[in-house]
Motif scaffolding. Structure first.
Motif, short mmCIF file in Angstrom:
data_model
loop_
_atom_site.label_atom_id
_atom_site.label_comp_id
_atom_site.label_asym_id
_atom_site.label_seq_id
_atom_site.Cartn_x
_atom_site.Cartn_y
_atom_site.Cartn_z
N ILE A 1 -4.76 7.69 -44.38
CA ILE A 1 -5.77 7.21 -43.44
C ILE A 1 -6.20 8.36 -42.55
CG2 ILE A 1 -4.15 6.42 -41.66
CD1 ILE A 1 -6.12 4.00 -41.27
N ARG A 2 -7.47 8.27 -42.11
CA ARG A 2 -8.06 9.28 -41.23
C ARG A 2 -8.94 8.55 -40.23
NH1 ARG A 2 -10.52 14.85 -42.22
NH2 ARG A 2 -9.00 14.88 -43.89
N TYR A 3 -8.81 8.91 -38.96
CA TYR A 3 -9.65 8.30 -37.92
C TYR A 3 -9.78 9.25 -36.75
CZ TYR A 3 -5.10 7.04 -35.89
OH TYR A 3 -3.83 7.08 -35.39
N GLN A 4 -10.64 8.89 -35.81
CA GLN A 4 -10.92 9.73 -34.65
C GLN A 4 -10.26 9.18 -33.40
OE1 GLN A 4 -13.06 12.65 -34.70
NE2 GLN A 4 -12.56 12.33 -36.85
N GLY A 5 -9.89 10.07 -32.51
CA GLY A 5 -9.35 9.71 -31.21
C GLY A 5 -9.80 10.73 -30.19
N GLU A 6 -9.55 10.42 -28.94
CA GLU A 6 -9.91 11.32 -27.84
C GLU A 6 -8.62 11.84 -27.20
OE1 GLU A 6 -12.10 11.10 -23.51
OE2 GLU A 6 -12.56 9.57 -25.02
N VAL A 7 -8.55 13.14 -26.98
CA VAL A 7 -7.39 13.73 -26.32
C VAL A 7 -7.39 13.29 -24.86
CG1 VAL A 7 -6.20 15.85 -25.66
CG2 VAL A 7 -7.35 15.70 -27.89
N VAL A 8 -6.32 12.64 -24.44
CA VAL A 8 -6.16 12.17 -23.06
C VAL A 8 -5.36 13.18 -22.25
CG1 VAL A 8 -5.14 10.35 -21.62
CG2 VAL A 8 -6.29 9.74 -23.75
N MET B 1 -13.16 14.99 -29.24
CA MET B 1 -12.59 14.13 -30.28
C MET B 1 -11.68 14.97 -31.18
SD MET B 1 -13.75 11.16 -29.58
CE MET B 1 -13.60 10.06 -30.95
N ILE B 2 -10.68 14.27 -31.72
CA ILE B 2 -9.75 14.91 -32.64
C ILE B 2 -9.55 13.95 -33.81
CG2 ILE B 2 -7.66 14.01 -31.52
CD1 ILE B 2 -6.48 16.91 -31.98
N THR B 3 -9.30 14.50 -34.99
CA THR B 3 -9.09 13.70 -36.19
C THR B 3 -7.59 13.52 -36.41
OG1 THR B 3 -11.12 14.55 -37.18
CG2 THR B 3 -9.52 13.56 -38.68
N ILE B 4 -7.17 12.28 -36.59
CA ILE B 4 -5.78 11.97 -36.88
C ILE B 4 -5.69 11.68 -38.37
CG2 ILE B 4 -3.86 10.39 -36.47
CD1 ILE B 4 -6.50 10.64 -33.85
N ILE B 5 -4.76 12.35 -39.04
CA ILE B 5 -4.59 12.21 -40.49
C ILE B 5 -3.15 11.80 -40.77
CG2 ILE B 5 -4.73 13.36 -42.73
CD1 ILE B 5 -6.62 15.43 -41.23
N LYS B 6 -3.00 10.59 -41.26
CA LYS B 6 -1.67 10.09 -41.66
C LYS B 6 -1.50 10.39 -43.14
CE LYS B 6 1.05 5.84 -41.95
NZ LYS B 6 1.06 4.40 -41.68
N GLN B 7 -0.32 10.90 -43.51
CA GLN B 7 -0.04 11.27 -44.88
C GLN B 7 1.19 10.54 -45.40
OE1 GLN B 7 0.44 15.50 -44.46
NE2 GLN B 7 -1.75 15.89 -44.47
N SER B 8 1.25 10.38 -46.72
CA SER B 8 2.42 9.82 -47.38
C SER B 8 3.53 10.88 -47.38
CB SER B 8 2.07 9.46 -48.83
OG SER B 8 1.87 10.65 -49.58
N PRO B 9 4.75 10.50 -47.76
CA PRO B 9 5.83 11.49 -47.83
C PRO B 9 5.51 12.67 -48.76
CG PRO B 9 6.77 9.29 -47.87
CD PRO B 9 5.26 9.13 -47.99
N GLN B 10 4.61 12.46 -49.72
CA GLN B 10 4.21 13.54 -50.64
C GLN B 10 3.01 14.32 -50.10
OE1 GLN B 10 4.31 10.16 -51.77
NE2 GLN B 10 6.50 10.55 -51.89
N ARG B 11 2.64 14.06 -48.85
CA ARG B 11 1.57 14.74 -48.15
C ARG B 11 0.17 14.41 -48.69
NH1 ARG B 11 5.89 16.87 -46.57
NH2 ARG B 11 6.25 18.37 -44.97
N ARG B 12 0.02 13.19 -49.21
CA ARG B 12 -1.31 12.70 -49.61
C ARG B 12 -1.87 11.89 -48.45
NH1 ARG B 12 1.26 11.94 -54.74
NH2 ARG B 12 1.77 9.82 -54.17
N GLU B 13 -3.12 12.11 -48.14
CA GLU B 13 -3.76 11.41 -47.04
C GLU B 13 -3.84 9.92 -47.31
OE1 GLU B 13 -8.20 11.24 -45.18
OE2 GLU B 13 -7.38 13.24 -45.47
#
Length: 158
Positions: free
Chosen positions: A15-22, A1-13
């Motif tokens: 959303i965070r969620y989990q995915g699997e490397v395919v 599993m890997i954590t995906i972290i989406k950030q705003s243009p100012q680098r504030r988180e």
């Protein structure tokens, strides 16, 4: 599993969620994730629990691409975020979202989203603006020339 972290243009988180490397791509990663949030109807597509997201992240491109399918594998389309190139480590993917998005339906018709928000944003650097414009052009070029992942609907994973 890997954590995906989406950030705003100012680098504030945002959303965070989990995915699997395919798959390890030459210039990024391919991740399998699933929609776990409440149903979100955007008007042009509805995200529902169990929807499959095959997510392409690149370290050298100003976008990411999500191939989205129903839980039964039937394709919905592609959701693309115009974003800074991803930062990928062994445990996470971090990507700075630049407000512009593109929805592409299964017939290849696209809608550019949030152009007003992008145009009016005062918190984007000149580098981010230029990268976003280049990313949008490159993404649309992939679509119009039917390059991966837009070559066939078989690229949708479940």
């Amino acid at each position: 599993m890997i954590t995906i972290i989406k950030q705003s243009p100012q680098r504030r988180e945002t959303i965070r969620y989990q995915g699997e490397v395919v798959e390890q791509l030459p210039n990024g990663l391919l991740i399998q994730a699933y929609w776990t949030l409440p149903t979100r109807d955007l008007g042009y597509v509805c995200f529902e629990k169990g929807d499959s997201f095959l997510e392409y992240y690149y370290i050298d491109r100003w976008f990411n691409i999500f191939a989205i399918a129903h839980p039964d594998g039937k394709p919905k389309g592609w959701y693309c975020n115009i974003a800074e190139p991803a930062y990928i480590s062994d445990t996470s993917i971090e990507q700075v979202d630049l407000l512009l998005d593109v929805w592409i339906n299964i017939n290849g018709k696209h809608i550019i989203l949030d152009e007003d928000e992008f145009a009016q944003a005062t918190n984007l650097s000149e580098q981010q603006r230029q990268g976003a414009q280049e990313g949008l052009e490159a993404l649309l070029h992939l679509l119009h020339t039917q390059q991966a992942p837009f070559t066939t609907l078989s690229d949708f994973g479940a």
